[in-house]
Design a protein around this motif. Structure first.
Motif, PDB file in Angstrom:
ATOM      1  N   ALA A 142       0.820  -1.214   0.000  1.00  0.00           N
ATOM      2  CA  ALA A 142       0.000   0.000   0.000  1.00  0.00           C
ATOM      3  C   ALA A 142       0.850   1.258   0.000  1.00  0.00           C
ATOM      4  O   ALA A 142       0.388   2.328  -0.400  1.00  0.00           O
ATOM      5  N   HIS A 143       2.104   1.162   0.444  1.00  0.00           N
ATOM      6  CA  HIS A 143       2.987   2.326   0.510  1.00  0.00           C
ATOM      7  C   HIS A 143       3.980   2.389  -0.647  1.00  0.00           C
ATOM      8  O   HIS A 143       4.766   3.325  -0.728  1.00  0.00           O
ATOM      9  N   ALA A 144       3.949   1.396  -1.542  1.00  0.00           N
ATOM     10  CA  ALA A 144       4.934   1.330  -2.616  1.00  0.00           C
ATOM     11  C   ALA A 144       4.578   2.293  -3.754  1.00  0.00           C
ATOM     12  O   ALA A 144       3.420   2.409  -4.151  1.00  0.00           O
ATOM     13  N   CYS A 145       5.584   2.973  -4.268  1.00  0.00           N
ATOM     14  CA  CYS A 145       5.431   3.835  -5.444  1.00  0.00           C
ATOM     15  C   CYS A 145       5.798   3.034  -6.692  1.00  0.00           C
ATOM     16  O   CYS A 145       6.878   2.433  -6.762  1.00  0.00           O
ATOM     17  N   ARG A 146       4.909   3.033  -7.682  1.00  0.00           N
ATOM     18  CA  ARG A 146       5.171   2.271  -8.911  1.00  0.00           C
ATOM     19  C   ARG A 146       5.967   3.073  -9.934  1.00  0.00           C
ATOM     20  O   ARG A 146       6.706   2.503 -10.736  1.00  0.00           O
ATOM     21  N   ASN A 147       5.799   4.383  -9.896  1.00  0.00           N
ATOM     22  CA  ASN A 147       6.469   5.234 -10.881  1.00  0.00           C
ATOM     23  C   ASN A 147       7.876   5.581 -10.402  1.00  0.00           C
ATOM     24  O   ASN A 147       8.130   6.646  -9.853  1.00  0.00           O
ATOM     25  N   VAL A 148       8.787   4.630 -10.592  1.00  0.00           N
ATOM     26  CA  VAL A 148      10.177   4.788 -10.151  1.00  0.00           C
ATOM     27  C   VAL A 148      11.089   4.367 -11.295  1.00  0.00           C
ATOM     28  O   VAL A 148      10.687   3.624 -12.197  1.00  0.00           O
ATOM     29  N   PRO A 149      12.359   4.820 -11.284  1.00  0.00           N
ATOM     30  CA  PRO A 149      13.283   4.390 -12.336  1.00  0.00           C
ATOM     31  C   PRO A 149      13.619   2.913 -12.230  1.00  0.00           C
ATOM     32  O   PRO A 149      13.958   2.415 -11.158  1.00  0.00           O
ATOM     33  N   VAL A 150      13.505   2.215 -13.368  1.00  0.00           N
ATOM     34  CA  VAL A 150      13.805   0.782 -13.432  1.00  0.00           C
ATOM     35  C   VAL A 150      14.767   0.550 -14.584  1.00  0.00           C
ATOM     36  O   VAL A 150      14.635   1.144 -15.657  1.00  0.00           O
ATOM     37  N   ALA A 151      15.768  -0.297 -14.352  1.00  0.00           N
ATOM     38  CA  ALA A 151      16.754  -0.590 -15.382  1.00  0.00           C
ATOM     39  C   ALA A 151      17.119  -2.061 -15.335  1.00  0.00           C
ATOM     40  O   ALA A 151      16.776  -2.775 -14.387  1.00  0.00           O
ATOM     41  N   ALA A 152      17.816  -2.517 -16.370  1.00  0.00           N
ATOM     42  CA  ALA A 152      18.267  -3.902 -16.441  1.00  0.00           C
ATOM     43  C   ALA A 152      19.702  -3.993 -15.937  1.00  0.00           C
ATOM     44  O   ALA A 152      20.447  -3.000 -15.975  1.00  0.00           O
ATOM     45  N   PRO A 153      20.133  -5.162 -15.489  1.00  0.00           N
ATOM     46  CA  PRO A 153      21.498  -5.301 -14.982  1.00  0.00           C
ATOM     47  C   PRO A 153      22.569  -4.942 -16.012  1.00  0.00           C
ATOM     48  O   PRO A 153      23.636  -4.442 -15.649  1.00  0.00           O
ATOM     49  N   GLY A 155       8.656 -12.992  -6.476  1.00  0.00           N
ATOM     50  CA  GLY A 155       9.826 -12.129  -6.588  1.00  0.00           C
ATOM     51  C   GLY A 155       9.663 -10.998  -7.574  1.00  0.00           C
ATOM     52  O   GLY A 155      10.627 -10.257  -7.832  1.00  0.00           O
ATOM     53  N   GLU A 156       8.481 -10.832  -8.146  1.00  0.00           N
ATOM     54  CA  GLU A 156       8.273  -9.758  -9.109  1.00  0.00           C
ATOM     55  C   GLU A 156       8.320  -8.398  -8.415  1.00  0.00           C
ATOM     56  O   GLU A 156       7.894  -8.248  -7.280  1.00  0.00           O
ATOM     57  N   PHE A 157       8.844  -7.418  -9.116  1.00  0.00           N
ATOM     58  CA  PHE A 157       9.010  -6.084  -8.547  1.00  0.00           C
ATOM     59  C   PHE A 157       7.675  -5.344  -8.565  1.00  0.00           C
ATOM     60  O   PHE A 157       7.037  -5.207  -9.602  1.00  0.00           O
ATOM     61  N   LEU A 158       7.264  -4.846  -7.369  1.00  0.00           N
ATOM     62  CA  LEU A 158       5.987  -4.142  -7.248  1.00  0.00           C
ATOM     63  C   LEU A 158       6.146  -2.643  -7.061  1.00  0.00           C
ATOM     64  O   LEU A 158       5.217  -1.882  -7.298  1.00  0.00           O
ATOM     65  N   GLY A 159       7.303  -2.211  -6.604  1.00  0.00           N
ATOM     66  CA  GLY A 159       7.513  -0.784  -6.390  1.00  0.00           C
ATOM     67  C   GLY A 159       8.526  -0.531  -5.295  1.00  0.00           C
ATOM     68  O   GLY A 159       9.153  -1.450  -4.767  1.00  0.00           O
ATOM     69  N   LEU A 160       8.683   0.747  -4.957  1.00  0.00           N
ATOM     70  CA  LEU A 160       9.624   1.166  -3.923  1.00  0.00           C
ATOM     71  C   LEU A 160       8.903   2.008  -2.886  1.00  0.00           C
ATOM     72  O   LEU A 160       8.032   2.820  -3.220  1.00  0.00           O
ATOM     73  N   ILE A 161       9.258   1.803  -1.633  1.00  0.00           N
ATOM     74  CA  ILE A 161       8.740   2.662  -0.563  1.00  0.00           C
ATOM     75  C   ILE A 161       9.778   3.746  -0.320  1.00  0.00           C
ATOM     76  O   ILE A 161      10.878   3.461   0.144  1.00  0.00           O
ATOM     77  N   PRO A 162       9.456   5.012  -0.623  1.00  0.00           N
ATOM     78  CA  PRO A 162      10.438   6.094  -0.481  1.00  0.00           C
ATOM     79  C   PRO A 162      10.604   6.514   0.974  1.00  0.00           C
ATOM     80  O   PRO A 162       9.777   6.178   1.832  1.00  0.00           O
ATOM     81  N   PRO A 163      11.652   7.285   1.268  1.00  0.00           N
ATOM     82  CA  PRO A 163      11.923   7.681   2.657  1.00  0.00           C
ATOM     83  C   PRO A 163      10.776   8.415   3.330  1.00  0.00           C
ATOM     84  O   PRO A 163      10.485   8.175   4.497  1.00  0.00           O
ATOM     85  N   HIS A 164      10.099   9.328   2.612  1.00  0.00           N
ATOM     86  CA  HIS A 164       9.048  10.109   3.271  1.00  0.00           C
ATOM     87  C   HIS A 164       7.872   9.238   3.688  1.00  0.00           C
ATOM     88  O   HIS A 164       7.219   9.504   4.695  1.00  0.00           O
TER      89      HIS A 164
END
Length: 325
Positions: A16-27, A114-123
């Motif tokens: 619920a706290h994850a942001c989906r609109n984040v930078p994503v890249a390949a290895p 293990g699929e990526f759902l998003g990132l929880i930012p510091p704020h």
């Protein structure tokens, strides 16, 4: 679980706290390519770049590492390959606890495969920290069990205030009547040596203080996934040592002030026993609540206080009867 509880449970998960609109890249992407791709884009948070392969999280790269890297360096070479990540269904407090143990300014959220759902930012992590703090304070007070309720408690009506607080205070009233009954049962002993009664409040207070400290440690541990079995041995030893040290300090002090060696001995022995018992109660009660599926913080404080007070009085009066006579 009714619909309101289900909704609240979903809102208190990591996803619920994850942001989906984040930078994503390949290895295999280079630092130069990722920076160029990020220019002109608007993200919910850009403190961390999620490194994914086939939508599975492989690592995290902080923005500081990305800009410091040479243009030709691949993200696989600079990423944290064991990043702080939490399953989307996990409780938000567990996510916060895990994030604080790592240095990245963000926490990855993953799905069951293990699929990526998003990132929880510091704020958002700080928001969770504030909510959990408010909630824990309210629950330990024994009258609320939600962060929203904690925030509105200062402005609620008198009727709501009574509804939230009175039940646990009535438990305390029953405890007070039982405590009075205990003291009455030892009336003859107290009449023979009135000095014994002077120390009842002090023994009750010290035992409560020890129990409250242990209870706080246990509840915080349970809330972040640390089982009681990992706490019990150290807390038992700590409770015994605290009781022994307080008892050693109490004996010469009471003897110096009241010059009654039997009473001083009874007080010291009772402090040792009461503090040890209070520590055990403070561990067992939250554990029982957790096993029954009840929030261990909700009501533990008031209920533990009643039990600890009764046991402290009982221990002291029994010891005093045996030692003072």
């Amino acid at each position: 679980m009714d619909s309101e509880e289900a909704t609240r449970a979903r809102l208190e998960t990591a996803a619920a706290h994850a942001c989906r609109n984040v930078p994503v890249a390949a290895p295999e992407d280079t630092a130069r390519a990722v920076v160029a791709r990020m220019r002109g884009q608007r993200y919910d948070t850009a403190a961390v770049v999620a490194v994914c392969a086939e939508n599975r999280l492989r690592g995290l790269v902080t923005i500081e590492k990305l800009f410091a890297a040479a243009d030709s360096v691949r993200l696989a070479e600079i990423m944290d390959s064991d990043p702080p990540a939490v399953a989307g269904h996990n409780d938000q407090e567990h996510a916060l606890w895990k994030a604080l143990r790592h240095s990245e300014p963000g926490l990855a959220v993953t799905g069951p495969r293990g699929e990526f759902l998003g990132l929880i930012p510091p704020h958002r992590l700080l928001t969770v920290l504030l909510e959990e703090h408010d909630e824990d304070v309210a629950r330990l007070s024994g009258y609320l069990k939600s962060a929203a309720g904690a925030r509105s408690a200062s402005t609620e009506t008198v009727r709501r205030r009574l509804w939230h607080r009175l039940p646990w205070l009535l438990v305390g009233l029953v405890g007070a009547m039982l405590a009075a009954g205990l003291v009455d049962a030892f009336q003859a002993q107290l009449e023979r040596q009135v000095l014994v009664a002077f120390f009842i409040p002090g023994i009750v207070y010290l035992a409560d203080a020890v129990g409250t400290q242990t209870e706080a440690v246990v509840i915080r541990g349970l809330s972040v996934g640390v089982g009681v079995e990992r706490i019990v041995r150290r807390e038992i030893v700590t409770g015994l040592l605290i009781g022994a040290l307080i008892a050693l300090a109490a004996y010469p002090l009471t003897l110096l002030l009241w010059h009654a060696a039997p009473v001083s001995a009874a007080v010291s022995l009772s402090l040792f026993a009461a503090c040890s018992v209070a520590s055990a109660v403070a561990m067992v009660l939250p554990w029982i609540f957790a096993k029954l599926g009840i929030d261990p913080a909700f009501g533990s404080g008031p209920l533990a206080t009643v039990i600890q007070d009764l046991l402290s009085i009982l221990v002291y009066l029994v010891v005093a009867t045996a030692v003072v006579g």
